[in-house]
Design a protein around this motif. Structure first.
Motif, PDB file in Angstrom:
ATOM      1  N   PRO A  96       0.789  -1.239   0.000  1.00 16.90           N
ATOM      2  CA  PRO A  96       0.000   0.000   0.000  1.00 16.90           C
ATOM      3  C   PRO A  96       0.819   1.286   0.000  1.00 16.90           C
ATOM      4  N   PHE A  97       2.034   1.257   0.538  1.00 14.69           N
ATOM      5  CA  PHE A  97       2.869   2.460   0.582  1.00 14.69           C
ATOM      6  C   PHE A  97       4.144   2.318  -0.269  1.00 14.69           C
ATOM      7  N   HIS A  98       4.186   1.271  -1.091  1.00 13.92           N
ATOM      8  CA  HIS A  98       5.343   1.038  -1.974  1.00 13.92           C
ATOM      9  C   HIS A  98       6.646   0.944  -1.176  1.00 13.92           C
ATOM     10  N   THR A  99       6.580   0.238  -0.078  1.00 15.94           N
ATOM     11  CA  THR A  99       7.757   0.115   0.798  1.00 15.94           C
ATOM     12  C   THR A  99       8.224  -1.328   0.965  1.00 15.94           C
ATOM     13  N   VAL A 100       7.493  -2.274   0.410  1.00 12.67           N
ATOM     14  CA  VAL A 100       7.822  -3.689   0.628  1.00 12.67           C
ATOM     15  C   VAL A 100       9.222  -4.017   0.115  1.00 12.67           C
ATOM     16  N   SER A 101       9.618  -3.415  -1.002  1.00 11.46           N
ATOM     17  CA  SER A 101      10.933  -3.713  -1.574  1.00 11.46           C
ATOM     18  C   SER A 101      12.074  -3.299  -0.651  1.00 11.46           C
ATOM     19  N   MET A 102      11.807  -2.403   0.285  1.00  4.76           N
ATOM     20  CA  MET A 102      12.836  -1.922   1.200  1.00  4.76           C
ATOM     21  C   MET A 102      12.915  -2.750   2.483  1.00  4.76           C
ATOM     22  N   LEU A 103      11.996  -3.683   2.656  1.00 10.08           N
ATOM     23  CA  LEU A 103      11.947  -4.463   3.886  1.00 10.08           C
ATOM     24  C   LEU A 103      12.950  -5.607   3.839  1.00 10.08           C
ATOM     25  N   SER A 104      13.474  -5.943   5.003  1.00  3.55           N
ATOM     26  CA  SER A 104      14.391  -7.082   5.107  1.00  3.55           C
ATOM     27  C   SER A 104      13.582  -8.376   5.042  1.00  3.55           C
ATOM     28  N   GLU A 105      14.250  -9.473   4.763  1.00  2.00           N
ATOM     29  CA  GLU A 105      13.582 -10.759   4.726  1.00  2.00           C
ATOM     30  C   GLU A 105      13.047 -11.118   6.116  1.00  2.00           C
ATOM     31  N   GLU A 106      13.752 -10.675   7.133  1.00  4.03           N
ATOM     32  CA  GLU A 106      13.291 -10.908   8.507  1.00  4.03           C
ATOM     33  C   GLU A 106      11.964 -10.201   8.755  1.00  4.03           C
ATOM     34  N   ASP A 107      11.861  -8.955   8.282  1.00  4.54           N
ATOM     35  CA  ASP A 107      10.614  -8.209   8.437  1.00  4.54           C
ATOM     36  C   ASP A 107       9.480  -8.873   7.654  1.00  4.54           C
ATOM     37  N   ARG A 108       9.781  -9.315   6.458  1.00  3.15           N
ATOM     38  CA  ARG A 108       8.744  -9.962   5.647  1.00  3.15           C
ATOM     39  C   ARG A 108       8.232 -11.243   6.299  1.00  3.15           C
ATOM     40  N   LYS A 109       9.137 -11.967   6.895  1.00  5.00           N
ATOM     41  CA  LYS A 109       8.734 -13.189   7.591  1.00  5.00           C
ATOM     42  C   LYS A 109       7.835 -12.859   8.774  1.00  5.00           C
ATOM     43  N   ALA A 110       8.196 -11.797   9.507  1.00  4.94           N
ATOM     44  CA  ALA A 110       7.373 -11.380  10.653  1.00  4.94           C
ATOM     45  C   ALA A 110       6.000 -10.912  10.189  1.00  4.94           C
ATOM     46  N   ILE A 111       5.963 -10.229   9.069  1.00  2.53           N
ATOM     47  CA  ILE A 111       4.690  -9.733   8.528  1.00  2.53           C
ATOM     48  C   ILE A 111       3.772 -10.894   8.165  1.00  2.53           C
ATOM     49  N   ARG A 112       4.335 -11.931   7.575  1.00  5.28           N
ATOM     50  CA  ARG A 112       3.521 -13.083   7.163  1.00  5.28           C
ATOM     51  C   ARG A 112       2.864 -13.784   8.356  1.00  5.28           C
ATOM     52  N   ASN A 113       3.402 -13.567   9.549  1.00  9.52           N
ATOM     53  CA  ASN A 113       2.890 -14.252  10.739  1.00  9.52           C
ATOM     54  C   ASN A 113       1.961 -13.388  11.591  1.00  9.52           C
ATOM     55  N   GLN A 114       1.541 -12.234  11.064  1.00 11.22           N
ATOM     56  CA  GLN A 114       0.698 -11.344  11.862  1.00 11.22           C
ATOM     57  C   GLN A 114      -0.754 -11.808  11.908  1.00 11.22           C
ATOM     58  N   THR A 115      -1.351 -11.657  13.082  1.00  8.41           N
ATOM     59  CA  THR A 115      -2.767 -11.961  13.272  1.00  8.41           C
ATOM     60  C   THR A 115      -3.467 -10.709  13.783  1.00  8.41           C
ATOM     61  N   ILE A 116      -4.775 -10.806  13.941  1.00  7.47           N
ATOM     62  CA  ILE A 116      -5.552  -9.678  14.468  1.00  7.47           C
ATOM     63  C   ILE A 116      -5.338  -9.599  15.973  1.00  7.47           C
ATOM     64  N   PRO A 117      -4.850  -8.465  16.486  1.00  5.17           N
ATOM     65  CA  PRO A 117      -4.611  -8.379  17.933  1.00  5.17           C
ATOM     66  C   PRO A 117      -5.893  -8.095  18.711  1.00  5.17           C
ATOM     67  N   SER A 118      -5.905  -8.538  19.920  1.00  7.97           N
ATOM     68  CA  SER A 118      -6.944  -8.113  20.861  1.00  7.97           C
ATOM     69  C   SER A 118      -6.507  -6.792  21.488  1.00  7.97           C
ATOM     70  N   LEU A 119      -7.459  -6.056  22.010  1.00  9.79           N
ATOM     71  CA  LEU A 119      -7.121  -4.827  22.724  1.00  9.79           C
ATOM     72  C   LEU A 119      -6.228  -5.151  23.922  1.00  9.79           C
ATOM     73  N   GLU A 120      -6.473  -6.284  24.542  1.00 11.58           N
ATOM     74  CA  GLU A 120      -5.687  -6.696  25.702  1.00 11.58           C
ATOM     75  C   GLU A 120      -4.192  -6.794  25.357  1.00 11.58           C
ATOM     76  N   GLU A 121      -3.881  -7.317  24.171  1.00  7.34           N
ATOM     77  CA  GLU A 121      -2.483  -7.432  23.751  1.00  7.34           C
ATOM     78  C   GLU A 121      -1.830  -6.064  23.611  1.00  7.34           C
ATOM     79  N   LEU A 122      -2.550  -5.115  23.019  1.00  2.80           N
ATOM     80  CA  LEU A 122      -1.982  -3.782  22.839  1.00  2.80           C
ATOM     81  C   LEU A 122      -1.816  -3.080  24.182  1.00  2.80           C
ATOM     82  N   LEU A 123      -2.748  -3.292  25.091  1.00  2.69           N
ATOM     83  CA  LEU A 123      -2.637  -2.695  26.423  1.00  2.69           C
ATOM     84  C   LEU A 123      -1.400  -3.212  27.157  1.00  2.69           C
ATOM     85  N   THR A 124      -1.109  -4.484  26.969  1.00  4.09           N
ATOM     86  CA  THR A 124       0.089  -5.063  27.590  1.00  4.09           C
ATOM     87  C   THR A 124       1.345  -4.380  27.062  1.00  4.09           C
ATOM     88  N   LEU A 125       1.387  -4.160  25.754  1.00  2.00           N
ATOM     89  CA  LEU A 125       2.544  -3.484  25.145  1.00  2.00           C
ATOM     90  C   LEU A 125       2.629  -2.030  25.617  1.00  2.00           C
TER      91      LEU A 125
END
Length: 327
Positions: free
Chosen positions: A148-177
């Motif tokens: 969406p922001f034309h930034t994927v080409s600048m991401l590391s392979e580590e970041d791309r791997k982390a992105i592929r593993n993202q799920t929908i967070p609960s509010l509780e998870e964000l509050l913990t962070l």
């Protein structure tokens, strides 16, 4: 007489040539004078003595850092922490089993693989799913595919791997962070916020997290009285001045284009904390910085974090003729 006629023509031509040169010279003088004098007519909050420049606005991560990671995912919020944000901005919905989760769109189609995981229910809104079902969805692959922001080409392979593993967070998870990093939280309530029961569920989830109440910037206008009674330590933020003034509040959250620089200055003089959204361009961030905005909500925290001054500041004529103030 016939011998004089050509001389008359020559004389007239010379006269016209002289007049033209005079007119050209006068035009040149006017243009040069305009160039040199025009700065005197410029009015801008960025014409200021250096020692009077307001503090740099704090940064609020709009759905995290959505240029660097999928919006409203834990990775996105963690990336925004690397930008030094002082608050997470997000969107809260209630699942079918009344668990608050993070999602901007009412539909799940844009930012998840709901079409693959639940094809027969793909048109249902997010609040028709239980939190357990929502957790089955992938919330990162869409970012790598749509870029969406034309930034994927600048991401590391580590970041791309982390992105592929993202799920929908609960509010509780964000509050913990947020609690761990002492970071504030502001959000829109996407589920029917007129329903006091829904509001109560969200407030109770926040209170159960044991996060400091003054880290919560409460924005939803509906049921505000209920919230103020149940969680008096929440900082009340308003989307319009009249409601803020009626409640005796001092915090506003507005679109950046809704105020003039003069109005921003007036609010600053009244000690109103002003957050403007969504600010993504350095020139606009600089203008709001000079105007005295308290904070901005941005997609571009990775750009603004390294700015030590506005991109342009002009020293006022007053400063040029005034002695340097002593500490």
């Amino acid at each position: 007489a016939a011998t004089c006629w050509p001389m008359t023509v020559v004389a007239d031509a010379l006269c016209l040539s002289s007049v033209s040169r005079v007119l050209i010279f006068m035009a040149y003088v006017v243009v040069v004078a305009g160039v040199f004098l025009s700065p005197l007519l410029i009015s801008s909050p960025c014409i200021v003595e250096a020692h009077r420049l307001p503090p740099k606005p704090a940064l609020l991560g709009h759905r995290g850092a959505p240029v660097l990671a999928p919006e409203n995912t834990m990775l996105s919020f963690k990336k925004s922490l690397e930008c030094g944000v002082t608050a997470f901005e997000t969107d809260v919905m209630l699942s079918q089993d009344e668990k608050p989760f993070l999602m901007h769109d009412k539909s799940l189609l844009r930012t998840t693989n709901v079409m693959e995981r639940f094809p027969e229910r793909k048109s249902q809104m997010g609040d028709n799913y239980t939190l357990e079902e929502l957790k089955m969805l992938n919330a990162g692959d869409w970012f790598l595919k749509s870029d969406p922001f034309h930034t994927v080409s600048m991401l590391s392979e580590e970041d791309r791997k982390a992105i592929r593993n993202q799920t929908i967070p609960s509010l509780e998870e964000l509050l913990t962070l947020a609690k761990e990093y002492n970071t504030s939280l502001i959000f829109d309530l996407k589920t029917d916020s007129t329903n006091a029961v829904y509001t109560d569920h969200v407030v109770q989830t926040i209170l159960n997290s044991s996060i400091l109440q003054n880290l919560v910037l409460w924005l939803p206008p509906q049921n505000r009285d209920l919230v103020m009674r149940k969680a008096p330590g929440f900082r009340q933020v308003y989307a319009n001045r009249s409601e803020m003034e009626a409640d005796g509040g001092n915090q506003l959250n507005l679109k950046y284009s809704s105020l003039t620089t003069q109005e921003i200055g007036e609010l600053r003089q009244r000690n109103v904390s002003l957050n403007l959204y969504v600010v993504n361009e350095p020139w606009l961030f600089s203008l709001l910085w000079c105007s005295g905005v308290t904070s901005v909500t941005t997609n571009a925290c990775h750009i603004f974090k390294n700015m030590t001054q506005p991109v342009w500041v002009l020293v006022s004529m007053t400063a040029l003729h005034s002695p340097t103030p002593h500490a």
